[in-house]
Design an enzyme around this catalytic site. Structure first.
Site, PDB file in Angstrom:
ATOM      1  N   ALA A  65       0.865  -1.178   0.000  1.00 19.34           N
ATOM      2  CA  ALA A  65       0.000   0.000   0.000  1.00 19.34           C
ATOM      3  C   ALA A  65       0.903   1.229   0.000  1.00 19.34           C
ATOM      4  O   ALA A  65       2.067   1.162   0.420  1.00 19.34           O
ATOM      5  CB  ALA A  65      -0.899  -0.012   1.233  1.00 19.34           C
ATOM      6  N   GLY A 109       0.742  -5.051   0.953  1.00 20.63           N
ATOM      7  CA  GLY A 109      -0.447  -5.113   0.105  1.00 20.63           C
ATOM      8  C   GLY A 109      -0.173  -5.732  -1.259  1.00 20.63           C
ATOM      9  O   GLY A 109      -1.084  -6.261  -1.893  1.00 20.63           O
ATOM     10  N   GLU A 112      -0.451  -9.368  -0.639  1.00 17.69           N
ATOM     11  CA  GLU A 112      -1.881  -9.632  -0.409  1.00 17.69           C
ATOM     12  C   GLU A 112      -2.676  -9.574  -1.708  1.00 17.69           C
ATOM     13  O   GLU A 112      -3.586 -10.377  -1.923  1.00 17.69           O
ATOM     14  CB  GLU A 112      -2.417  -8.621   0.611  1.00 17.69           C
ATOM     15  CG  GLU A 112      -1.823  -8.858   1.992  1.00 17.69           C
ATOM     16  CD  GLU A 112      -2.144  -7.742   2.972  1.00 17.69           C
ATOM     17  OE1 GLU A 112      -1.921  -6.564   2.612  1.00 17.69           O
ATOM     18  OE2 GLU A 112      -2.612  -8.043   4.081  1.00 17.69           O
ATOM     19  N   GLU A 132       4.569  -5.059   7.206  1.00 15.91           N
ATOM     20  CA  GLU A 132       3.750  -4.056   7.905  1.00 15.91           C
ATOM     21  C   GLU A 132       4.180  -3.813   9.351  1.00 15.91           C
ATOM     22  O   GLU A 132       4.095  -2.690   9.861  1.00 15.91           O
ATOM     23  CB  GLU A 132       2.271  -4.464   7.883  1.00 15.91           C
ATOM     24  CG  GLU A 132       1.605  -4.350   6.517  1.00 15.91           C
ATOM     25  CD  GLU A 132       1.707  -5.593   5.665  1.00 15.91           C
ATOM     26  OE1 GLU A 132       2.562  -6.461   5.919  1.00 15.91           O
ATOM     27  OE2 GLU A 132       0.917  -5.690   4.694  1.00 15.91           O
TER      28      GLU A 132
HETATM   29  C1  HXC Z   1       5.029   4.448  -1.100  1.00 15.55           C
HETATM   30  C2  HXC Z   1       6.932   3.494  -1.967  1.00 15.55           C
HETATM   31  C3  HXC Z   1       6.585   2.232  -1.416  1.00 15.55           C
HETATM   32  C4  HXC Z   1       5.348   2.140  -0.679  1.00 15.55           C
HETATM   33  C5  HXC Z   1       8.456   2.023  -2.445  1.00 15.55           C
HETATM   34  N1  HXC Z   1       8.108   3.293  -2.594  1.00 15.55           N
HETATM   35  N2  HXC Z   1       7.546   1.339  -1.725  1.00 15.55           N
HETATM   36  N3  HXC Z   1       6.164   4.576  -1.805  1.00 15.55           N
HETATM   37  N4  HXC Z   1       4.621   3.276  -0.561  1.00 15.55           N
HETATM   38  N5  HXC Z   1       4.910   0.994  -0.164  1.00 15.55           N
HETATM   39  C6  HXC Z   1       8.834   4.362  -3.291  1.00 15.55           C
HETATM   40  C7  HXC Z   1      10.030   4.811  -2.491  1.00 15.55           C
HETATM   41  O1  HXC Z   1       9.629   5.760  -1.500  1.00 15.55           O
HETATM   42  C8  HXC Z   1      10.898   5.449  -3.570  1.00 15.55           C
HETATM   43  O2  HXC Z   1      10.360   6.714  -3.879  1.00 15.55           O
HETATM   44  C9  HXC Z   1      10.631   4.527  -4.770  1.00 15.55           C
HETATM   45  O3  HXC Z   1       9.400   3.867  -4.494  1.00 15.55           O
HETATM   46  C10 HXC Z   1      11.718   3.483  -4.955  1.00 15.55           C
HETATM   47  O4  HXC Z   1      11.880   2.775  -3.749  1.00 15.55           O
HETATM   48  P1  HXC Z   1      13.293   2.623  -3.007  1.00 15.55           P
HETATM   49  O5  HXC Z   1      13.012   2.357  -1.583  1.00 15.55           O
HETATM   50  O6  HXC Z   1      14.182   3.754  -3.320  1.00 15.55           O
HETATM   51  O7  HXC Z   1      13.862   1.312  -3.723  1.00 15.55           O
HETATM   52  P2  HXC Z   1      14.822   0.197  -3.107  1.00 15.55           P
HETATM   53  O8  HXC Z   1      15.906   0.815  -2.309  1.00 15.55           O
HETATM   54  O9  HXC Z   1      15.168  -0.692  -4.257  1.00 15.55           O
HETATM   55  O10 HXC Z   1      13.908  -0.631  -2.077  1.00 15.55           O
HETATM   56  C11 HXC Z   1      12.808  -1.355  -2.528  1.00 15.55           C
HETATM   57  C12 HXC Z   1      11.920  -1.801  -1.304  1.00 15.55           C
HETATM   58  C13 HXC Z   1      11.551  -0.530  -0.485  1.00 15.55           C
HETATM   59  C14 HXC Z   1      12.681  -2.791  -0.441  1.00 15.55           C
HETATM   60  C15 HXC Z   1      10.698  -2.468  -1.897  1.00 15.55           C
HETATM   61  O11 HXC Z   1      11.040   0.459  -1.370  1.00 15.55           O
HETATM   62  C16 HXC Z   1      10.549  -0.793   0.597  1.00 15.55           C
HETATM   63  O12 HXC Z   1      10.845  -1.326   1.651  1.00 15.55           O
HETATM   64  N6  HXC Z   1       9.293  -0.351   0.382  1.00 15.55           N
HETATM   65  C17 HXC Z   1       8.244  -0.420   1.346  1.00 15.55           C
HETATM   66  C18 HXC Z   1       7.734  -1.824   1.464  1.00 15.55           C
HETATM   67  C19 HXC Z   1       6.642  -1.926   2.527  1.00 15.55           C
HETATM   68  O13 HXC Z   1       6.840  -1.641   3.686  1.00 15.55           O
HETATM   69  N7  HXC Z   1       5.433  -2.328   2.104  1.00 15.55           N
HETATM   70  C20 HXC Z   1       4.307  -2.489   2.979  1.00 15.55           C
HETATM   71  C21 HXC Z   1       3.473  -1.244   2.932  1.00 15.55           C
HETATM   72  S1  HXC Z   1       2.162  -1.347   4.132  1.00 15.55           S
HETATM   73  P3  HXC Z   1      11.313   8.004  -4.011  1.00 15.55           P
HETATM   74  O14 HXC Z   1      10.341   9.123  -4.234  1.00 15.55           O
HETATM   75  O15 HXC Z   1      12.096   8.091  -2.751  1.00 15.55           O
HETATM   76  O16 HXC Z   1      12.166   7.678  -5.218  1.00 15.55           O
HETATM   77  C22 HXC Z   1       0.949  -2.237   3.421  1.00 15.55           C
HETATM   78  C23 HXC Z   1      -0.303  -2.400   4.251  1.00 15.55           C
HETATM   79  C24 HXC Z   1      -1.254  -3.396   3.705  1.00 15.55           C
HETATM   80  O17 HXC Z   1       1.085  -2.695   2.358  1.00 15.55           O
HETATM   81  C25 HXC Z   1      -2.288  -2.763   2.850  1.00 15.55           C
HETATM   82  C26 HXC Z   1      -2.976  -3.670   1.911  1.00 15.55           C
HETATM   83  C27 HXC Z   1      -3.403  -3.042   0.548  1.00 15.55           C
END
Ligand code: HXC
Length: 259
Positions: A65, A109, A112, A132
């Site tokens: 998400a 997400g 999921e 999460e």
């Molecule tokens: C918003 C995101 C994002 C996310 C990545 N980006 N994941 N933006 N929400 N979930 C954005 C980053 O901010 C960055 O933007 C760009 O995408 C590239 O990501 P990087 O982090 O620079 O890439 P990298 O270093 O290769 O790392 C990849 C990654 C990391 C390991 C996937 O991005 C990461 O940990 N993302 C979050 C993963 C996460 O926690 N997901 C769960 C979300 S909660 P900029 O602008 O800086 O270039 C969730 C709740 C459930 O899903 C809901 C159900 C629908």
């Protein structure tokens, strides 16, 4: 319709939806979900389509998400808007089969979303995880439920409670989360091939089979068997049953008309 965050195409009876928000690794913001739902509803209602493939890019299926979009939202707004519930209703109510073709990250997400699909194929570099807990929340779109069904309690607990124990494609295959692994550049074609195979079958029996399998997660064994038997019996009211069995007896290929 013109979409900004997804691409759609059709190949014969197969529709392909490609998440296309590369700068955010396909983070699932509300507009992206809106477009996915719109495309799914359209394909579900289109008799010319028999199955759907959902995919992302080679780097990311979806990184979860959109954290930036939700970080300042409040409980009361999320509760009133049924946050995540209304996003996921369409995909979990799809009558036609959906195959997720997962390359790269399927996190939170994103994982999921893949698990809401009926079949998951993975590219060799796919990563499945539920991070999460590292954000101070828990999975909110089926992670605690569907992942547990797929990989069992211990692995689901380990993944969700640490937030950092992820599954590689090979681990996802051996744990039963995905049914096949392919080289990244072959993945989508393989998913389309399987979708085409499904879409060539009778649409009514395909829908019945999907419905019956999904009841395995809702019902006791005896109720599930009852549900299955009644659907099986009603299959004899279709032209496709007559055609399918006649074709076998006549040693020819069936020509299903989805009736
Ligand atoms: C918003 C995101 C994002 C996310 C990545 N980006 N994941 N933006 N929400 N979930 C954005 C980053 O901010 C960055 O933007 C760009 O995408 C590239 O990501 P990087 O982090 O620079 O890439 P990298 O270093 O290769 O790392 C990849 C990654 C990391 C390991 C996937 O991005 C990461 O940990 N993302 C979050 C993963 C996460 O926690 N997901 C769960 C979300 S909660 P900029 O602008 O800086 O270039 C969730 C709740 C459930 O899903 C809901 C159900 C629908």
């Amino acid at each position: 319709p013109a979409y900004g965050m997804i691409k759609t195409e059709t190949q014969g009876r197969v529709a392909v939806i490609t998440l296309n928000r590369p700068k955010a690794l396909n983070a699932l913001c509300s507009e992206l979900f809106h477009e996915i739902n719109d495309a799914l509803a359209r394909f579900d209602g289109d008799d010319a389509i028999g199955a759907v493939v959902l995919t992302g890019s080679e780097r990311a299926f979806a990184a979860g998400a959109d954290i930036k979009e939700m970080k300042d939202t409040q409980f009361i707004d999320n509760y009133k808007a049924n946050f995540l519930g209304h996003w996921t209703a369409q995909i979990s109510q799809m009558r036609k089969p959906i195959i997720a073709a997962v390359n790269g990250y399927a996190l939170g997400g994103g994982c999921e979303l893949a698990m809401m699909c009926d079949i998951i194929y993975a590219g060799e570099k796919a990563v499945f995880g539920q991070p999460e807990i590292t954000l101070g929340v828990i999975p909110g779109a089926g992670g605690t439920q569907r992942l547990t069904h797929a990989v069992g309690k211990s692995k689901a607990m380990e993944m969700i409670l640490t937030g950092t124990v992820n599954l590689t494609a090979a681990e996802a295959l051996s744990s039963g989360l995905v049914s096949a692994v392919f080289p990244p550049d072959k993945l989508v074609d393989e998913a389309i091939k399987t979708a085409a195979k499904i879409a060539a079958k009778g649409a009514v029996s395909v829908q019945m089979a999907k419905e019956a399998i999904n009841q395995a997660f809702e019902l006791s064994l005896s109720s599930g068997l009852h549900f299955e038997r009644r659907l099986f019996q009603s299959g004899f009211a279709t032209k496709d049953q007559k055609e399918g069995m006649a074709a076998f007896a006549e040693k020819r290929k069936p020509n299903f008309t989805n009736e």
